[in-house]
Write an enzyme that holds these catalytic residues in place. Structure first.
Site, mmCIF file in Angstrom:
data_model
loop_
_atom_site.group_PDB
_atom_site.id
_atom_site.type_symbol
_atom_site.label_atom_id
_atom_site.label_comp_id
_atom_site.label_asym_id
_atom_site.label_seq_id
_atom_site.Cartn_x
_atom_site.Cartn_y
_atom_site.Cartn_z
ATOM 1 C CE1 TYR A 247 35.294 35.769 54.934
ATOM 2 C CE2 TYR A 247 34.208 36.763 53.041
ATOM 3 C CZ TYR A 247 34.444 35.673 53.841
ATOM 4 O OH TYR A 247 33.835 34.470 53.560
ATOM 5 C CB CYS A 248 39.117 35.915 52.906
ATOM 6 S SG CYS A 248 39.929 34.590 51.971
ATOM 7 C CG LEU A 249 43.870 35.968 50.550
ATOM 8 C CD1 LEU A 249 44.032 35.654 49.069
ATOM 9 C CD2 LEU A 249 45.204 35.838 51.263
ATOM 10 N N GLY B 19 41.733 40.514 55.007
ATOM 11 C CA GLY B 19 42.209 40.634 56.383
ATOM 12 C C GLY B 19 43.715 40.490 56.477
#
Length: 578
Positions: free
Chosen positions: A308-310, A312
């Site tokens: 998720y987000c950074l 990822g």
């Protein structure tokens, strides 16, 4: 002697920058000045642009006077300018009554003129243009008629109705917020969302801990589970429990209920002694250490990884390094609002540049980390209209304390970032775009997204200020040799991801691009892909189940003989650190 003087000078600079950061929400004043001078100088040598702006100013004045004349005779007349779709400041019917219709129309015309003045000026760099436009918008938002007692009809009406009780309550709200700010206390209502009691309550065990992560294994809720486990990598700039909020909207709870064995990384909230932890430490002590634990507890199975987000972004870097090195422990990769190409990172790029990074490096040098309030301040500025000014109007002028809900409480639970890591990810990813362009080094050798050969599921959100969906869509040209499923959902960076199946008013678009098929432009993809009502979780669940193998008995909670015994109950201790 000279070295001591330099050290003293550096310390003085750091102190000055830290004080300035409190005022500017972490934005470098030098970066702002450079942008303003770039814009102002090019405007000064552009007589054609100045003439056009003068003509537009006269036209706006003519439209305003014409509207004011019509509104005085017919208060219900058609507006001469409409606010942007996301601007809800003047939605109340009271703004259509004289003189408030004239006041807010004059403000919107001025807003349009400044948008024209700060854009389209030849010779100004794109970054400086964005900064000047952003600064102009912040200034205008601050002086919006909705922010002041005498020019806001909703406030005046409420004051008459309550005999001024709203202003008295608003003053109490302001004093309470000031007290909390000075005491570095969480916002009002946060006490109703305690991690481990109201949020982050999915049962599980911490089965591994190192200096950077706790790894949580969640207890099964079904008699049988899919063979392949799921490892979730949240962003380190936020606490993991956004994916395990209240029971009704917990992604963890939903995945476990679908028969998945779920593991979650919980990042440590860094202290000064963690100042030298870098991106490579986050990959090695984070993702790779977690993979070692998961594959030891569920032997013989490849892992479905979710970032998720950074988190990822870091997962994609790890996956590329694993592909390069022949490590085949990953079975699939799901990227939730996660970028790999940072060439167009949206409005977050306003806070990234050589001057800005030097400013941040300086203010991080003393403490060894970036305070959570500085990152939170940057995100608030990206949507200051809703997160700052509209909120203050409602709480301080209308006297209506906005009730906190779980996502807002999580958003206020800020985290710190080690100085080295924060500097590295801003410079190597956002500023230099090393990963997408093949310059990112792992163990001294470059890794590239094109080496990844895993099935990929990627989600973007329509109103994302942090990771624009068109940037996320670039996954189609970055990852080679794999089928890519891309979903675009309603909502923003956080609320669009936290989208349980029973959430009202949710919709999404989804399509799979098989490996080897021609690339489709992002906007063309959106125009041609049908809209489906409901949550994207269900489509993702089907995709994930198809890759997760047959049903089997749940694995043990931890594996003591391999060094992964249960240490504590979920949510663990790292997430509770302030």
């Amino acid at each position: 002697m000279g070295g001591a003087v330099l050290d003293g000078d550096d310390a003085l600079d750091r102190l000055a920058h830290t004080v300035l950061a409190r005022v500017t929400k972490g934005l470098s004043p030098a970066a702002a000045q450079l942008a303003w001078h770039d814009w102002a100088f090019h405007l000064a040598i552009s007589p054609g642009k100045r003439r056009r702006l003068l003509h537009e100013a006269w036209d706006a004045q003519r439209r305003f006077l014409n509207y004011a004349w019509r509104a005085a005779a017919n208060p219900g007349c058609t507006n001469c300018v409409e606010p942007l779709e996301q601007d809800r400041r003047f939605a109340d019917e009271a703004w259509q009554k004289w003189p408030f219709n004239v006041i807010h129309q004059g403000f919107l015309l001025q807003q349009d003129w400044w948008q024209s003045a700060t854009t389209g000026l030849r010779g100004v760099s794109r970054h400086h243009e964005d900064l000047v436009t952003f600064a102009g918008r912040q200034w205008l938002d601050m002086w919006s008629p909705s922010n002041f007692f005498w020019t806001n009809p909703e406030v005046l009406q409420k004051t008459v109705e309550t005999g001024g009780a709203n202003l008295r309550q608003g003053a109490q709200n302001w004093l309470d917020d000031l007290r909390r700010l000075l005491a570095d206390a969480p916002p009002a209502g946060s006490e109703d969302f305690i991690v481990g009691k109201e949020v982050g309550v999915s049962p599980g065990k911490v089965i591994y801990r190192n200096r950077l992560i706790e790894l949580i294994q969640y207890a099964p809720t079904t008699p049988e589970v899919h063979a392949a486990p799921v490892l979730i990598v949240p962003s380190w700039i936020m606490k993991y429990y956004i994916l395990d909020l209240s029971p009704h909207n917990s992604m963890v709870r939903w995945l476990v209920g679908q028969g998945h064995t779920v593991f979650m990384i919980s990042w440590k909230n860094p202290d000064p002694e963690d100042r030298d932890l870098g991106l490579e430490d986050y990959r090695r002590l984070g993702i790779m250490a977690a993979l070692d634990a998961v594959t030891a507890i569920v032997p013989g199975q490849k892992v479905n990884a979710v970032g998720y987000c950074l988190g990822g972004t870091l997962l994609a870097i790890a996956a590329a390094a694993m592909a390069r090195d022949g490590d085949t422990r990953l079975h699939s990769m799901s990227l939730l609002a996660a970028e790999m190409d940072f060439r167009e990172p949206g409005e977050l790029s306003l806070f990234i540049g050589e001057s800005q990074l030097a400013f941040l490096d300086s203010i991080m040098a003393d403490k060894g980390y970036l305070d959570g309030w500085q990152m939170a301040g940057a995100f608030q500025l990206l949507n200051s209209q809703d997160l700052i000014w509209s909120r203050q109007m409602k709480e301080y002028l209308l006297g209506e304390r906005q009730g906190l809900f779980d996502l807002m409480a999580w958003n206020a639970d800020t985290t710190r970032m080690p100085a080295r890591m924060h500097s590295e990810y801003l410079r190597r990813l956002y500023l230099d775009n090393d990963f997408a362009e093949g310059r990112y080094l792992v163990d001294g050798r470059p890794v590239v997204p094109g080496d990844i050969r895993l099935p990929v599921f990627t989600i973007g959100t329509v109103r994302d200020h942090v990771a624009p969906w068109k940037t996320i869509y670039k996954v189609h040209r970055l990852i080679g040799g794999a089928d890519i499923t891309f979903a675009l959902t309603s909502g923003g960076h956080n609320a669009g991801v936290v989208s349980p199946p029973d959430h009202p008013r949710r919709s999404f678009q989804i399509a799979t691009r098989p490996h080897g098929t021609p690339h489709t432009d992002a906007q063309e993809w959106r125009d041609k892909t049908p809209v489906r009502q409901g949550s994207w979780w269900l489509a993702w669940g089907e995709w994930l189940a198809a890759l997760s193998g047959a049903q089997t008995a749940p694995p043990p909670m931890g594996r003591p003989d391999a060094g992964y015994a249960a240490i504590a109950n979920a949510p663990g201790s790292y997430v509770l650190e302030r």
